[in-house]
Design a protein around this motif. Structure first.
Motif, PDB file in Angstrom:
ATOM      1  N   CYS A 229     164.342  55.752 108.627  1.00  0.00           N
ATOM      2  CA  CYS A 229     162.897  55.334 109.063  1.00  0.00           C
ATOM      3  C   CYS A 229     162.297  56.693 109.656  1.00  0.00           C
ATOM      4  O   CYS A 229     162.194  57.797 109.909  1.00  0.00           O
ATOM      5  CB  CYS A 229     162.603  54.531 110.377  1.00  0.00           C
ATOM      6  SG  CYS A 229     160.665  54.447 110.754  1.00  0.00           S
ATOM      7  N   GLY A 230     160.882  56.693 108.377  1.00  0.00           N
ATOM      8  CA  GLY A 230     160.330  58.034 108.699  1.00  0.00           C
ATOM      9  C   GLY A 230     159.202  58.314 109.670  1.00  0.00           C
ATOM     10  O   GLY A 230     158.281  57.485 108.934  1.00  0.00           O
ATOM     11  N   VAL A 231     159.264  58.906 110.444  1.00  0.00           N
ATOM     12  CA  VAL A 231     157.539  59.827 111.394  1.00  0.00           C
ATOM     13  C   VAL A 231     157.022  60.871 111.166  1.00  0.00           C
ATOM     14  O   VAL A 231     157.688  61.951 110.488  1.00  0.00           O
ATOM     15  CB  VAL A 231     157.515  59.357 112.762  1.00  0.00           C
ATOM     16  CG1 VAL A 231     156.491  59.625 113.393  1.00  0.00           C
ATOM     17  CG2 VAL A 231     157.867  58.385 113.047  1.00  0.00           C
ATOM     18  N   PRO A 232     155.500  61.312 109.698  1.00  0.00           N
ATOM     19  CA  PRO A 232     155.229  62.246 109.794  1.00  0.00           C
ATOM     20  C   PRO A 232     155.007  63.512 111.017  1.00  0.00           C
ATOM     21  O   PRO A 232     155.107  63.268 112.004  1.00  0.00           O
ATOM     22  CB  PRO A 232     154.334  61.591 109.527  1.00  0.00           C
ATOM     23  CG  PRO A 232     153.796  60.592 109.140  1.00  0.00           C
ATOM     24  CD  PRO A 232     154.950  59.449 110.086  1.00  0.00           C
ATOM     25  N   VAL A 233     155.277  64.868 109.956  1.00  0.00           N
ATOM     26  CA  VAL A 233     155.233  65.823 110.903  1.00  0.00           C
ATOM     27  C   VAL A 233     154.089  66.418 111.131  1.00  0.00           C
ATOM     28  O   VAL A 233     153.510  66.317 109.556  1.00  0.00           O
ATOM     29  CB  VAL A 233     156.622  66.471 110.750  1.00  0.00           C
ATOM     30  CG1 VAL A 233     156.592  68.165 111.232  1.00  0.00           C
ATOM     31  CG2 VAL A 233     157.800  66.294 110.915  1.00  0.00           C
ATOM     32  N   GLU A 234     153.731  67.162 112.047  1.00  0.00           N
ATOM     33  CA  GLU A 234     152.036  67.872 112.014  1.00  0.00           C
ATOM     34  C   GLU A 234     152.342  69.186 112.169  1.00  0.00           C
ATOM     35  O   GLU A 234     153.768  69.617 112.608  1.00  0.00           O
ATOM     36  CB  GLU A 234     151.628  66.945 112.830  1.00  0.00           C
ATOM     37  CG  GLU A 234     150.849  64.749 112.442  1.00  0.00           C
ATOM     38  CD  GLU A 234     150.118  64.662 113.736  1.00  0.00           C
ATOM     39  OE1 GLU A 234     149.127  63.957 113.478  1.00  0.00           O
ATOM     40  OE2 GLU A 234     150.527  64.756 114.821  1.00  0.00           O
ATOM     41  N   SER A 235     151.351  70.098 112.394  1.00  0.00           N
ATOM     42  CA  SER A 235     151.021  71.283 112.586  1.00  0.00           C
ATOM     43  C   SER A 235     152.138  70.928 113.665  1.00  0.00           C
ATOM     44  O   SER A 235     152.937  72.542 114.346  1.00  0.00           O
ATOM     45  CB  SER A 235     150.210  71.483 112.395  1.00  0.00           C
ATOM     46  OG  SER A 235     149.139  71.298 113.331  1.00  0.00           O
ATOM     47  N   ASP A 236     152.178  70.482 115.287  1.00  0.00           N
ATOM     48  CA  ASP A 236     152.717  70.887 116.548  1.00  0.00           C
ATOM     49  C   ASP A 236     153.309  69.883 116.464  1.00  0.00           C
ATOM     50  O   ASP A 236     154.214  69.414 117.710  1.00  0.00           O
ATOM     51  CB  ASP A 236     151.721  70.582 117.505  1.00  0.00           C
ATOM     52  CG  ASP A 236     150.907  69.038 117.778  1.00  0.00           C
ATOM     53  OD1 ASP A 236     151.437  68.016 116.371  1.00  0.00           O
ATOM     54  OD2 ASP A 236     150.696  68.485 118.260  1.00  0.00           O
ATOM     55  N   GLY A 237     154.419  69.089 115.524  1.00  0.00           N
ATOM     56  CA  GLY A 237     155.319  68.451 115.573  1.00  0.00           C
ATOM     57  C   GLY A 237     155.480  66.784 114.992  1.00  0.00           C
ATOM     58  O   GLY A 237     154.411  66.476 114.834  1.00  0.00           O
ATOM     59  N   ILE A 238     156.176  66.346 115.772  1.00  0.00           N
ATOM     60  CA  ILE A 238     156.200  64.733 114.850  1.00  0.00           C
ATOM     61  C   ILE A 238     155.045  63.983 115.519  1.00  0.00           C
ATOM     62  O   ILE A 238     154.850  64.025 116.260  1.00  0.00           O
ATOM     63  CB  ILE A 238     157.314  64.275 115.218  1.00  0.00           C
ATOM     64  CG1 ILE A 238     157.768  62.871 114.927  1.00  0.00           C
ATOM     65  CG2 ILE A 238     158.004  64.148 117.098  1.00  0.00           C
ATOM     66  CD1 ILE A 238     159.247  62.238 115.039  1.00  0.00           C
ATOM     67  N   ASN A 239     154.935  63.012 115.222  1.00  0.00           N
ATOM     68  CA  ASN A 239     153.423  62.058 115.438  1.00  0.00           C
ATOM     69  C   ASN A 239     153.952  61.491 116.152  1.00  0.00           C
ATOM     70  O   ASN A 239     154.754  60.245 116.426  1.00  0.00           O
ATOM     71  CB  ASN A 239     152.818  61.275 113.731  1.00  0.00           C
ATOM     72  CG  ASN A 239     151.471  60.382 114.610  1.00  0.00           C
ATOM     73  OD1 ASN A 239     151.404  59.639 115.415  1.00  0.00           O
ATOM     74  ND2 ASN A 239     150.535  60.584 113.379  1.00  0.00           N
TER      75      ASN A 239
END
Length: 401
Positions: free
Chosen positions: A141-151
């Protein structure tokens, strides 16, 4: 003869996009696809000296069977080193030496996950770990990575909605493939959520010692007062990937199960390699060696970012990095990423398509990963110029249509 494979591996298939990597062996190709340390990073002279001394003075110890948990002097030294330098390890934790960090992913999954259990991963994430989870028929199950890490908002949604979640897998420092670093606030939130929902965290940190700008951020494991974090460390990026030595700090009951699983896998990690790692850490200037690596990669990373800014921006966007070996670039939405990567290969430049790092490789993706540690500066400039020319052509052709 008809070969009938086990259900566990029968669904595992090679990715079609990985066919691209076969071209990287061509000496004419500029490979920006590997994740190897720089050739200048290896302490070859020191390893040769250590090896000669070991085989001269203690050959049987290096060549004989040993204990599964690992070479005792190295284990004890790492326990003290991790506690003193990073605040990692409590009286309830134990440490096992593994055959590289990759084996930690395998042993953790084998020890904790039943078929069909869910592993929550960053999206994108390291392909080697994803394949380890897949090999046990875990649901990814994938969770998006943002510029400061996982959402963390989406992470909590997944923890609420997904069934039988056993692990949250994260690479907080200079994440492979995105290159981003998880903020301390998000590290604390990930820990709080894991504790709230009764899920263990698998914290993979192969690049943490390769920070060349900014301040170190405490690991998630250093927050662990509840026995819910499995920490993965490795010598692959700071000494040598070829010696295949990693280590895991985790709650003692988890390590005990990992030991049993490892006994059925490879009995123990290469003892000569462990002895070399121990001698290098204790008899040589290990911290000075790390400083030299940081200086080396600082220059290469800055050069790569300068090249991207000169030849590919504004056609791409990317996050500036403070450490590690990778940068992930985002193409305009109207550019076919796979077509771009395949055309780059035809022009003798290899990059990694971004969907190789997703839990579902068929998901729409506009990113690609580049590595700057292995190529020479001349190769980096040549490769980025070619990619920039290609992307400009594709964008201009799209505008004309």
């Amino acid at each position: 003869m008809e070969y009938i494979f086990s259900d566990r591996v029968n669904t595992l298939k090679p990715s079609a996009i990985r066919e691209i990597f076969k071209y990287a062996a061509d000496p004419q190709v500029v490979s920006l696809s590997a994740g190897n340390p720089a050739p200048d990073a290896f302490p070859c002279k020191e390893v040769a000296e250590i090896s000669a001394k070991i085989l001269s003075e203690r050959p049987i110890e290096a060549l004989q069977y040993s204990v599964t948990e690992g070479y005792a002097p190295l284990r004890e030294h790492l326990k003290g080193y991790m506690k003193q330098k990073y605040g990692i390890g409590t009286e309830n934790d134990e440490l096992i030496i593994t055959s590289g960090a990759q084996q930690i992913m395998d042993l953790a999954t084998k020890s904790l996950c039943n078929e069909g259990d869910t592993v929550i991963c960053e999206a994108p994430s390291f392909i080697g770990s994803l394949n380890s989870f897949r090999s046990y028929n875990a649901k990814l199950c994938g969770v998006p990575v943002e510029s400061d890490g996982i959402n963390t908002e989406i992470l909590e949604e997944k923890l609420k909605s997904e069934k039988n979640v056993k692990l949250i897998y994260v690479i907080p420092n200079f994440q492979n493939p995105s290159g981003v670093t998880m903020s301390f606030e998000k590290r604390k939130k990930v820990y709080e959520l894991a504790k709230q929902y009764g899920v263990m965290i698998l914290e993979d940190n192969p690049y943490g010692d390769l920070r060349y700008s900014g301040e170190d951020i405490p690991s998630i494991k250093s927050l662990d007062k509840d026995g819910i974090v499995i920490y993965s460390g490795s010598f692959s990026k700071v000494l040598s990937p070829g010696i295949r030595v990693g280590w895991c700090v985790a709650p003692a009951p988890v390590v005990q199960k990992m030991v049993v699983c490892k006994q059925g896998s490879d009995v123990h990690t290469n003892i000569w390699s462990q002895m070399v790692a121990y001698e290098f850490m204790t008899k040589y200037d290990f911290e000075g060696h790390l400083d030299r690596l940081r200086s080396l990669y600082r220059k290469k990373a800055q050069y790569m970012m300068d090249l991207l800014d000169e030849y590919m921006v504004p056609y791409i966007t990317y996050d500036k990095i403070d450490g590690g070996l990778f940068i992930m670039c985002k193409l305009p939405d109207y550019i076919d990423m796979l077509k771009f990567c395949k055309e780059a290969v035809m022009r003798k430049v290899c990059v990694v398509p971004g969907n190789a790092f997703l839990t579902d490789e068929n998901e729409l993706c506009h990113t690609f990963r580049i590595n700057f540690s292995t190529p020479t500066d001349e190769q980096l400039e040549k490769g980025i110029k070619i990619l920039g020319e290609l992307l400009k052509e594709l964008c201009e052709a799209k505008e004309e249509n």
